[in-house]
Motif scaffolding. Structure first.
Motif, PDB file in Angstrom:
ATOM      1  N   HIS A   1       0.826  -1.202   0.000  1.00  0.00           N
ATOM      2  CA  HIS A   1       0.000   0.000   0.000  1.00  0.00           C
ATOM      3  C   HIS A   1       0.866   1.260   0.000  1.00  0.00           C
ATOM      4  CE1 HIS A   1      -3.232   2.798   0.832  1.00  0.00           C
ATOM      5  NE2 HIS A   1      -2.559   3.258   1.885  1.00  0.00           N
TER       6      HIS A   1
ATOM      7  N   PRO B   1       0.335   5.377   0.363  1.00  0.00           N
ATOM      8  CA  PRO B   1      -0.668   6.389   0.713  1.00  0.00           C
ATOM      9  C   PRO B   1      -1.009   7.283  -0.479  1.00  0.00           C
ATOM     10  CG  PRO B   1       1.023   6.262   2.397  1.00  0.00           C
ATOM     11  CD  PRO B   1       1.500   5.431   1.251  1.00  0.00           C
ATOM     12  N   SER B   2      -2.293   7.556  -0.655  1.00  0.00           N
ATOM     13  CA  SER B   2      -2.722   8.390  -1.787  1.00  0.00           C
ATOM     14  C   SER B   2      -2.151   9.799  -1.705  1.00  0.00           C
ATOM     15  CB  SER B   2      -4.255   8.447  -1.844  1.00  0.00           C
ATOM     16  OG  SER B   2      -4.775   9.018  -0.646  1.00  0.00           O
ATOM     17  N   LYS B   3      -1.844  10.249  -0.489  1.00  0.00           N
ATOM     18  CA  LYS B   3      -1.278  11.598  -0.334  1.00  0.00           C
ATOM     19  C   LYS B   3       0.219  11.632  -0.591  1.00  0.00           C
ATOM     20  CE  LYS B   3      -4.802  13.341   2.839  1.00  0.00           C
ATOM     21  NZ  LYS B   3      -5.077  13.952   4.177  1.00  0.00           N
TER      22      LYS B   3
END
Length: 360
Positions: free
Chosen positions: A148, A150-152
């Motif tokens: 994963h 992070p989208s940020k």
């Protein structure tokens, strides 16, 4: 009355030099002294305006701006830049594509241009090895025990193109997509025209103020000691402007605030990019070419002529302030039109209170 020759207007120097006219405290104008060294040597410039705060109210404009000469960046190389009032990194991917991203890693703030490494199409951070793709999105955290990301984990990227032997980046304060294009200057790849001569210099001025000179016809006589170039046609369509003068021998096209192409028939073609460093300073790049039939030195002579001319403007620009309610004569209405046209290139700028005071 015979129309003045365009090249004569640009080449005719006033009788004084800056060394003769300037002292430590004063500079005598009417016309302003012509000093080409002033363009590249900022230490020679006289600056006396000391008012607190900003001289110009505009934010950094939205638009296409040159960020580097294309030949100055090889695949795998990075450049740390400060433009648009931001720290940026310019890099060229392994496939040769130029990219511009915000400089500071979203992880812990390292500067991606200080030790960062181009790997394929990505830029890897020197601090913890996070890797960012061409769109600025993190694509690899090498020590993470999870897939994963992070989208940020995203560094803002700027639309970037290579055109006219230059690298251009699109700046928009709200990250909107480009709403005009960079024109192709055919002469730059024409074998009948010289190799380009690119002149770069910084000026303490805002883009809008610098461009305003094009419609401030009265200043030609008092700053440059010449008549204005007669205009036969003036056309505006959205972000595009075109001026034709001197019986069709002078054609100036504007494509946005700070992007223009000037053609003087049989003498020179040059592209102008006024890139905002911040709200009060610009990095100017003038890219010249000339017909080879005019001789090997023709492009240098043309570039020198324009740089000599702008040296007369620099002391005015670097000491003036913006008047939101200028007292103007009726013949100066084009200045107001230019200011209204310029507003389309700003985000978050409220021109309330800007109203002209016209002379009866």
């Amino acid at each position: 009355m015979t129309s003045p020759d365009v090249t004569d207007l640009l080449k005719a120097p006033p009788p004084r030099t800056a060394r003769e006219a300037a002292t430590a405290e004063t500079l005598v104008g009417l016309p302003m002294p012509r000093d080409p060294e002033l363009v590249t040597d900022a230490s020679r410039r006289l600056k006396v305006t000391r008012q607190r705060g900003r001289r110009f109210p505009f934010p950094v404009p939205n638009g296409w701006f040159i960020v580097a000469q294309a030949d100055d960046l090889a695949p795998g190389e990075t450049r740390a830049l400060y433009l648009f009032a931001k720290d940026l990194v310019l890099y060229r991917t392994a496939s040769g594509e130029p990219r511009v991203v915000d400089a500071h890693c979203p992880h812990l703030g390292a500067h991606l241009g200080v030790g960062g490494k181009v790997e394929g199409e990505c830029l890897r951070c020197p601090f913890h090895g996070w890797s960012f793709g061409p769109d600025g999105q993190c694509v690899d955290i090498p020590y993470s025990d999870s897939d994963h990301i992070p989208s940020k984990a995203h560094a803002r990227s700027y639309p970037t193109i290579e055109r006219n032997k230059m690298i251009w980046a699109w700046h928009h304060a709200e990250e909107a997509e480009p709403f005009y294009d960079v024109p192709e200057v055919e002469e730059f790849s024409d074998p009948e025209w010289t190799d380009i001569d690119c002149r770069e210099f910084e000026i303490a001025i805002a883009c809008q103020e610098m461009a305003e000179n094009n419609v401030d016809f009265a200043h030609f006589r008092y700053v440059h000691g010449t008549d204005a170039i007669p205009e036969d046609e003036f056309f505006v369509d959205g972000t595009y402007k075109r001026t034709i003068g001197n019986d069709g021998n002078f054609v100036r096209e504007g494509y946005g605030l700070g992007l223009g192409v000037l053609r003087i028939k049989g003498w020179v073609t040059f592209l102008s990019s006024t890139t905002p460093i911040d709200e009060e300073n610009v990095l100017v790049r003038w890219v010249f070419t000339a017909p080879k039939a005019n001789g090997e030195q023709s492009v240098k002579e043309a570039a020198d002529a324009f740089c000599g001319g702008v040296s007369q403007d620099i002391p005015i620009w670097e000491n003036k302030i913006y008047r939101p309610r200028p007292v103007l004569t009726k013949s100066e209405k084009d200045i107001l039109e230019h200011r209204r046209w310029s507003r389309q290139f700003y985000s978050g700028y409220d021109p309330a209170g800007e109203a002209e005071v016209m002379e009866d």
